[in-house]
Scaffold this motif. Structure first.
Motif, short mmCIF file in Angstrom:
data_model
loop_
_atom_site.label_atom_id
_atom_site.label_comp_id
_atom_site.label_asym_id
_atom_site.label_seq_id
_atom_site.Cartn_x
_atom_site.Cartn_y
_atom_site.Cartn_z
N LEU A 163 0.89 -1.14 0.14
CA LEU A 163 0.05 -0.01 -0.04
C LEU A 163 0.82 1.54 -0.07
CD1 LEU A 163 -2.81 -1.41 2.59
CD2 LEU A 163 -3.08 -0.90 -0.01
N ASP A 164 1.93 1.09 0.87
CA ASP A 164 2.96 2.20 0.73
C ASP A 164 3.58 2.38 -0.66
OD1 ASP A 164 4.15 4.42 2.30
OD2 ASP A 164 5.98 3.22 2.12
N SER A 165 4.00 1.48 -1.28
CA SER A 165 4.17 1.60 -2.63
C SER A 165 3.55 2.23 -3.84
CB SER A 165 5.15 0.37 -2.91
OG SER A 165 4.33 -0.57 -3.26
N ALA A 166 2.32 1.85 -3.35
CA ALA A 166 1.03 2.24 -4.30
C ALA A 166 0.74 3.81 -4.03
CB ALA A 166 0.11 1.31 -4.13
N GLY A 167 1.21 4.36 -3.09
CA GLY A 167 1.00 5.59 -2.94
C GLY A 167 -0.07 5.99 -1.90
N TYR A 168 -0.45 5.21 -0.90
CA TYR A 168 -1.21 5.33 0.13
C TYR A 168 -0.67 6.19 1.24
CZ TYR A 168 -4.54 2.79 -2.94
OH TYR A 168 -5.36 2.58 -4.18
N ALA A 169 -1.49 6.76 2.00
CA ALA A 169 -0.67 7.23 3.31
C ALA A 169 -1.10 6.00 4.27
CB ALA A 169 -1.48 8.29 3.85
N VAL A 170 -0.14 5.26 4.90
CA VAL A 170 -0.20 4.41 5.65
C VAL A 170 0.36 4.44 7.17
CG1 VAL A 170 0.46 1.90 5.97
CG2 VAL A 170 0.19 2.64 3.80
N GLU A 171 -0.62 4.26 8.01
CA GLU A 171 -0.33 4.82 9.51
C GLU A 171 -0.29 2.91 10.13
OE1 GLU A 171 -2.26 6.30 13.50
OE2 GLU A 171 -3.10 6.63 11.67
N ARG A 172 0.78 2.78 10.52
CA ARG A 172 1.00 1.39 11.36
C ARG A 172 0.85 1.36 12.83
NH1 ARG A 172 4.29 2.28 6.96
NH2 ARG A 172 4.59 0.60 5.41
N GLY A 173 0.45 0.36 13.34
CA GLY A 173 0.56 0.24 14.85
C GLY A 173 -0.58 0.93 15.25
N VAL A 174 -1.77 1.06 14.69
CA VAL A 174 -2.88 1.83 15.13
C VAL A 174 -3.57 1.12 16.15
CG1 VAL A 174 -5.15 2.48 14.32
CG2 VAL A 174 -3.43 2.47 12.71
N ALA A 175 -4.24 1.91 17.07
CA ALA A 175 -4.85 1.69 18.50
C ALA A 175 -4.06 0.69 19.08
CB ALA A 175 -6.23 0.99 17.92
N GLY A 176 -2.84 0.91 19.22
CA GLY A 176 -2.27 0.13 20.40
C GLY A 176 -1.85 -1.32 19.83
N LEU A 177 -2.24 -1.54 18.67
CA LEU A 177 -2.23 -3.12 18.06
C LEU A 177 -0.93 -2.98 17.16
CD1 LEU A 177 -5.95 -3.93 17.64
CD2 LEU A 177 -4.40 -4.47 19.43
N ASP A 178 0.23 -3.53 17.38
CA ASP A 178 1.31 -3.57 16.40
C ASP A 178 1.07 -4.01 15.15
OD1 ASP A 178 2.87 -2.95 18.60
OD2 ASP A 178 3.51 -4.91 18.89
N THR A 179 0.01 -4.94 14.64
CA THR A 179 -0.13 -5.52 13.52
C THR A 179 -1.48 -4.67 12.76
OG1 THR A 179 -1.14 -7.46 14.06
CG2 THR A 179 0.95 -7.40 13.72
N ALA A 180 -2.06 -3.80 13.50
CA ALA A 180 -3.12 -3.16 12.67
C ALA A 180 -2.59 -1.80 12.20
CB ALA A 180 -3.99 -2.60 14.02
N PHE A 181 -3.41 -1.69 10.98
CA PHE A 181 -2.79 -0.46 10.05
C PHE A 181 -4.19 0.39 9.50
CE2 PHE A 181 -3.11 -3.85 7.07
CZ PHE A 181 -3.63 -3.17 6.14
N VAL A 182 -3.83 1.58 9.07
CA VAL A 182 -4.77 2.14 8.40
C VAL A 182 -4.15 2.77 6.98
CG1 VAL A 182 -6.68 4.35 8.23
CG2 VAL A 182 -6.20 3.00 10.35
N ALA A 183 -4.85 2.43 5.95
CA ALA A 183 -4.17 3.30 4.62
C ALA A 183 -5.34 4.07 4.07
CB ALA A 183 -3.91 1.83 3.50
#
Length: 141
Positions: free
Chosen positions: A48-68
């Motif tokens: 997703l990062d390489s495709a140009g989306y803004a990616v937030e990792r470690g969302v809501a205190g969960l290491d493997t959660a993300f929002v693109a």
């Protein structure tokens, strides 16, 4: 000029098809239990990062959660659409519930809606929520 949204969506998913298949097979071949989806999360967020989306990792205190996130060039005010991707596996069953497919279905929808927004000049935002631990601890809550 009339634009066929169905055609735009089909083309967007066709264009990404090889990448989506590669992601699905990679996640399927390395099943990870709830809260341990390190490889699946990394594969998805790197793509997703390489495709140009803004990616937030470690969302809501969960290491493997993300929002693109994708925000339209027409402005972020307007539509706000969200999709979920699950990518955890079950002990002894692996991806028997098909979360590798649910993961890429969410990615495909993000790609498709982005393409529609770009081609049709639709203002708004589309987000993909990477939701780990769906099978055990409710990663979507």
């Amino acid at each position: 000029m009339l634009v066929s949204v169905d055609k735009i969506i089909g083309e967007a998913i066709d264009d990404a098809g090889a990448d989506l298949r590669r992601l699905s097979l990679a996640i399927h071949s390395s099943p990870e239990l709830a809260m341990e989806e390190v490889d699946a999360s990394r594969l998805l967020t790197e793509y997703l990062d390489s495709a140009g989306y803004a990616v937030e990792r470690g969302v809501a205190g969960l290491d493997t959660a993300f929002v693109a996130t994708f925000e339209s060039a027409e402005g972020a005010d307007g539509l706000c659409i969200g999709f979920c991707s699950e990518y955890d596996a079950l002990a002894a069953l692996g991806h028997g519930c098909g979360h590798n497919l649910i993961a890429i279905s969410g990615v495909a929808m993000l790609i498709a809606i982005r393409r529609v927004m770009e081609r049709c000049g639709v203002p708004g935002t589309v987000k993909l929520f990477g939701t780990p631990a769906e099978e055990r601890v409710g990663g979507k809550i």
